[in-house]
Design a protein around this motif. Structure first.
Motif, short mmCIF file in Angstrom:
data_model
loop_
_atom_site.label_atom_id
_atom_site.label_comp_id
_atom_site.label_asym_id
_atom_site.label_seq_id
_atom_site.Cartn_x
_atom_site.Cartn_y
_atom_site.Cartn_z
N GLY A 142 -3.64 1.57 -6.74
CA GLY A 142 -2.53 2.53 -6.85
C GLY A 142 -2.84 3.67 -7.81
O GLY A 142 -2.40 4.80 -7.61
N GLY A 154 6.22 5.49 -2.00
CA GLY A 154 5.28 5.80 -3.06
C GLY A 154 5.79 6.85 -4.02
O GLY A 154 5.31 6.97 -5.14
N ASP A 167 1.99 1.86 -3.26
CA ASP A 167 0.86 2.32 -4.07
C ASP A 167 0.43 3.74 -3.68
O ASP A 167 -0.63 4.20 -4.08
CB ASP A 167 -0.33 1.36 -3.91
CG ASP A 167 -0.36 0.33 -5.02
OD1 ASP A 167 0.36 0.51 -6.01
OD2 ASP A 167 -1.14 -0.64 -4.91
N ARG A 168 1.21 4.38 -2.86
CA ARG A 168 0.95 5.77 -2.45
C ARG A 168 -0.34 5.95 -1.67
O ARG A 168 -1.00 6.99 -1.77
CB ARG A 168 0.87 6.67 -3.68
CG ARG A 168 2.08 7.55 -3.81
CD ARG A 168 1.88 8.55 -4.88
NE ARG A 168 3.06 8.58 -5.73
CZ ARG A 168 3.14 9.29 -6.84
NH1 ARG A 168 2.10 9.99 -7.27
NH2 ARG A 168 4.22 9.28 -7.54
N SER A 169 -0.72 4.92 -0.93
CA SER A 169 -1.97 5.02 -0.19
C SER A 169 -1.75 5.85 1.08
O SER A 169 -0.80 5.65 1.81
CB SER A 169 -2.44 3.61 0.18
OG SER A 169 -3.65 3.65 0.84
N ASN A 178 -7.48 -4.51 -7.14
CA ASN A 178 -6.08 -4.60 -6.76
C ASN A 178 -5.20 -3.75 -7.67
O ASN A 178 -4.32 -3.04 -7.22
CB ASN A 178 -5.61 -6.06 -6.86
CG ASN A 178 -5.52 -6.73 -5.51
OD1 ASN A 178 -4.60 -6.50 -4.76
ND2 ASN A 178 -6.52 -7.53 -5.21
N ALA A 211 8.25 0.15 -8.43
CA ALA A 211 7.18 -0.80 -8.14
C ALA A 211 7.80 -2.11 -7.72
O ALA A 211 8.87 -2.47 -8.19
CB ALA A 211 6.30 -1.01 -9.36
N ARG A 247 -0.21 -5.22 -11.19
CA ARG A 247 -0.34 -4.11 -10.24
C ARG A 247 0.91 -3.25 -10.26
O ARG A 247 0.83 -2.02 -10.11
CB ARG A 247 -0.58 -4.69 -8.84
CG ARG A 247 -0.89 -3.65 -7.81
CD ARG A 247 -1.21 -4.26 -6.49
NE ARG A 247 -0.05 -4.88 -5.86
CZ ARG A 247 -0.08 -5.46 -4.67
NH1 ARG A 247 -1.21 -5.52 -4.00
NH2 ARG A 247 1.00 -6.00 -4.16
N ALA A 250 0.83 -1.20 0.00
CA ALA A 250 0.00 0.00 0.00
C ALA A 250 0.86 1.26 0.00
O ALA A 250 0.56 2.24 -0.68
CB ALA A 250 -0.94 -0.01 1.21
N LYS A 257 1.57 1.04 -13.04
CA LYS A 257 2.02 2.35 -12.58
C LYS A 257 3.12 2.90 -13.47
O LYS A 257 3.60 4.00 -13.24
CB LYS A 257 2.52 2.23 -11.14
CG LYS A 257 1.43 1.93 -10.15
CD LYS A 257 1.94 1.88 -8.73
CE LYS A 257 2.52 0.55 -8.38
NZ LYS A 257 2.91 0.44 -6.98
N ASN A 263 -4.95 6.24 -6.09
CA ASN A 263 -4.10 7.05 -5.20
C ASN A 263 -3.29 8.07 -5.98
O ASN A 263 -2.91 9.10 -5.45
CB ASN A 263 -3.16 6.14 -4.41
CG ASN A 263 -3.92 5.25 -3.46
OD1 ASN A 263 -5.04 5.56 -3.07
ND2 ASN A 263 -3.33 4.12 -3.12
N ARG A 264 -2.98 7.75 -7.23
CA ARG A 264 -2.23 8.67 -8.07
C ARG A 264 -3.13 9.65 -8.80
O ARG A 264 -2.68 10.37 -9.68
CB ARG A 264 -1.43 7.87 -9.10
CG ARG A 264 -0.04 7.60 -8.66
CD ARG A 264 0.46 6.32 -9.27
NE ARG A 264 0.99 5.49 -8.21
CZ ARG A 264 2.28 5.44 -7.88
NH1 ARG A 264 3.15 6.09 -8.59
NH2 ARG A 264 2.69 4.73 -6.87
#
Ligand SMILES: Nc1ncnc2c1ncn2[C@@H]1O[C@H](COP(=O)(O)OP(=O)(O)OP(=O)(O)O)[C@@H](O)[C@H]1O
Ligand SMILES: [Mg+2]
Lengths: 292, 367
Positions: free
Chosen positions: B99, B73, A193-195, B95, B78, B146, A190, B150, B102-103
């Protein structure tokens, strides 16, 4: 042939002692209570009058019983939601290693192992309107003292406070166990993932904790619906019925007014409520909440 | 684009120094493989690059930016975890999408990106499934997707294949190589399987006890190992290393060569060598024979110790007493610290380890 029969019967033979105990102390009383709920009986007279559903209709038309149901519901939902949210917050805070955190965990758990009778006496004393510690503390902040258990407006709230105080330790411990079963790599993924923290909590921690959360919710609901000791010791259902709850009501009618049939009918109601909660629990368990 | 530089990195856990003053440059677009025995600090190194662990000393640069203190992040890295670390409560689609949300990637774009990625890794039919319902290989693809979606500058993979069975591992190996060729991004890949390292990497970093033993291309490692550890790590069976105290002789320049041991690869040793081949001759007794079809492997006991010999497409020898010849140019020499002595070469001589000493000459400028 006989030996095969013996093979089949042997397991039953082996569990028969516990089956017998279970039957005598659990199954039989339940059916006997259901049976009694159709009678008018005062515990001592040799005859029981069959009255059909009379006890139930009396119960449901009784204003006092409705008040009792309402009290129990308020008590349950307030206790459960407060206990769970506070415990979860504490668990999130305590879920790390270190001597200090271990100590706090232990300290927070201790109310759980103290008997309810001691707790009730202790809190009655703390909540004493004139000499109690709580009012003294409130006074330090310049607030006017509360009547706590002696006033209908605050009595139920006071009991909820005690229940929450006692429940937090156990619930926190179970939450911590649940948190620790979440693999740390999930949080690392996470982070990559920049959460943000709140989003990680809402989208990952909470869903993964949901089996724990649900288990605790149902368990404390069932427990709260059956609250008795604190009420019997601290308020006896008063003042003016403001803290009268289901089990205390059953106790009063059964063992003070000796209306066994009527009390049994109330007992059947409690059985139904707890039964429904249990069924919901197992249904949910097999469906949504379980993610693995 | 995706050049990584580790400058003087050290990592302590409590008082234990797990990584010792590590310097490493990972080329942009390379497929760099970190290998080494369990516990040598491979994962720790990766985690420091990703920002999941903070190094105790040193600097990490990604491209022209020092990323010390930059959260994971924001490093444009990754990672594919060994246990995949998929979000168990979310289905495959979610899933991959997590990310991106969030971006702050817009919804339309997310949908397209995910659709493309799903096709690349062959997951299109599984988007609504939860990770628990997928096989190991499929989970691995989700983890890859996943990471890929990104579009990072650097891919970090920590033993991503170790949970798969041999066949699937082989297949995924090929897929990863192709993926790397297509994306052209930097891959940093950890494994402790040397076959995986040799077949996938274009640059291999061999580590032991937190220290880099050698960093080079696969063929360089095979042909020109820097020390005993690197020599023995690559190749199956491992390179034979035998003691050679008797070789400590004055060199042509009058200096003493500190040759503690010498080595040769099992596949370079010959039975029945033609007399024309100049080499070291070792007499020994065959202890075991393994036949793997195309190749045979022998364990041989000699007066210097045990060593193994590998032959290709030759019938299994049934002799017990054999003479093995190792051409001189196939011999490697190591000093007492296990470091390779590159300038030394044995030109003429008899059996090593006998009283009759071979003549040593220095080539390429002495020690
Ligand atoms: N969180 C930690 N706390 C203390 N020591 C750690 C921690 N993580 C790793 N170590 C130690 O650091 C060393 C290197 O660990 P690391 O996980 O990097 O090894 P590795 O090369 O990845 O091994 P493997 O191939 O088994 O995954 C080990 O000796 C390990 O015990
Ligand atoms: Mg590792």
């Amino acid at each position: 042939m006989t030996s095969r029969l013996w093979e089949k019967l042997k397991p039953y033979g082996m569990i028969s002692p516990s089956l017998a105990v279970f039957g005598i102390f659990f199954i039989y009383p339940i059916f006997y209570m259901i049976y009694l709920s159709f009678f008018d009986w005062n515990f001592v007279s040799p005859t029981k009058n069959y009255v059909g559903l009379q006890n139930f209709t009396d119960l449901l038309s009784d204003k006092e019983f409705m008040q009792v149901l309402l009290n129990t519901t308020i008590y349950t939902f307030a206790t459960v939601s407060l206990t769970l949210s506070i415990s979860l917050a504490i668990a999130l805070w305590l879920n790390r290693s270190g001597l200090f955190y271990g100590f706090v965990q232990g300290a927070i758990f201790s109310p759980h192992i103290i008997s309810l009778v001691s707790i009730s006496l202790l809190w009655s004393w703390l909540m004493d309107p004139e000499y109690g510690l709580l009012n003294w503390v409130i006074g330090l902040f310049g607030l006017s003292p509360l009547q706590w258990l002696s006033h209908p407006d605050t009595s139920l709230m006071s009991l909820i406070l005690v229940a929450v105080w006692k429940g937090i330790g156990f619930n926190t411990l179970v939450f911590i166990a649940g948190l620790q079963s979440i693999p740390p790599s999930i949080y690392e993924a996470a982070a990559l993932d920049r959460s943000k923290r709140w989003r990680t909590f809402r989208k990952l921690t909470l869903p993964m904790l949901s089996p724990t959360l649900f288990f605790l919710a149902i368990m404390s609901m069932i427990g709260s619906f059956q609250v008795f000791e604190t009420i019997a010791i601290m308020t006896q259902g008063g003042p003016v019925n403001s803290t009268n709850t289901l089990v205390y009501y059953i106790y009063e009618y059964g063992f003070r007014f000796f209306k066994i049939g009527y009390a049994s009918a109330a007992g059947v109601m409690l059985l139904i409520i707890v039964g429904v909660l249990t069924i919901i629990y197992f249904r949910m368990l097999s469906k949504r909440v379980h993610y693995r | 684009m995706g050049r990584i530089e580790l400058k003087g990195i050290s990592k302590f856990f409590k008082d234990e120094e797990v990584i010792k003053n590590l310097d490493l440059t990972i080329r942009d677009g390379s497929f760099t493989v970190l290998v080494g025995p369990s516990g040598c600090g491979k994962s720790t190194t990766l985690r420091m690059i990703a920002g999941l662990d903070e190094q105790t000393k040193g600097e990490i640069w990604i491209d022209d930016k020092c990323v010390n203190g930059v959260p994971p992040g924001d490093r444009d890295v990754a990672m594919v975890f060994q246990n995949y670390a998929l979000y168990p409560t979310m289905n495959v689609y979610d899933n991959i999408e997590f990310g991106l949300i969030n971006r702050k990637v817009p919804k339309k774009e997310r949908e397209k990106l995910i659709k493309d990625i799903a096709e690349i890794v062959g997951l299109s039919d599984y988007m609504k499934k939860k990770p628990e319902m997928l096989s190991g290989g499929q989970r691995q693809r989700v983890a890859l997707a996943r990471a890929m979606v990104k579009k990072p500058q650097v891919f970090i993979l920590d033993e991503p294949l170790s949970n798969l069975d041999a066949k699937l591992r082989h297949q995924m190996r090929t897929e990863l190589i192709q993926l790397h060729e297509r994306l052209g991004t930097t891959f940093v890949y950890v494994t402790h399987d040397q076959v995986e390292a040799m077949s996938m990497g274009d640059e291999i970093v061999i580590m032991n006890k937190g220290v880099i033993q050698q960093a080079a291309s696969p063929m360089t490692l095979y042909n020109d190992p820097a020390n005993v550890f690197a020599a023995q790590f690559i190749g199956t069976p491992a390179m034979n290393i035998l003691p050679s105290q008797e070789l400590q002789l004055p060199s042509a320049q009058g200096k003493r060569h500190d040759i503690a041991s010498f080595g040769f690869r099992p596949e370079h040793a010959l039975f029945h060598a033609p007399a024309a081949i100049e080499g070291l001759r070792l007499d020994g007794m065959v202890l075991t024979r393994e036949s793997l079809g195309a190749e045979n492997i022998y364990q041989i006991q000699s007066s210097l110790g045990m060593f193994s010999v590998k032959t290709f497409l030759e019938p299994l020898t049934s002799d017990t007493l054999v003479t093995v010849t190792v051409p001189y140019e196939r011999l490697y020499y190591f000093n007492s610290e296990g470091q390779r002595l590159r300038q030394v070469e044995v030109r003429r001589g008899e059996e090593i380890g006998t009283a009759q000493a071979p003549e040593l000459v220095s080539v390429g400028g002495g020690l």
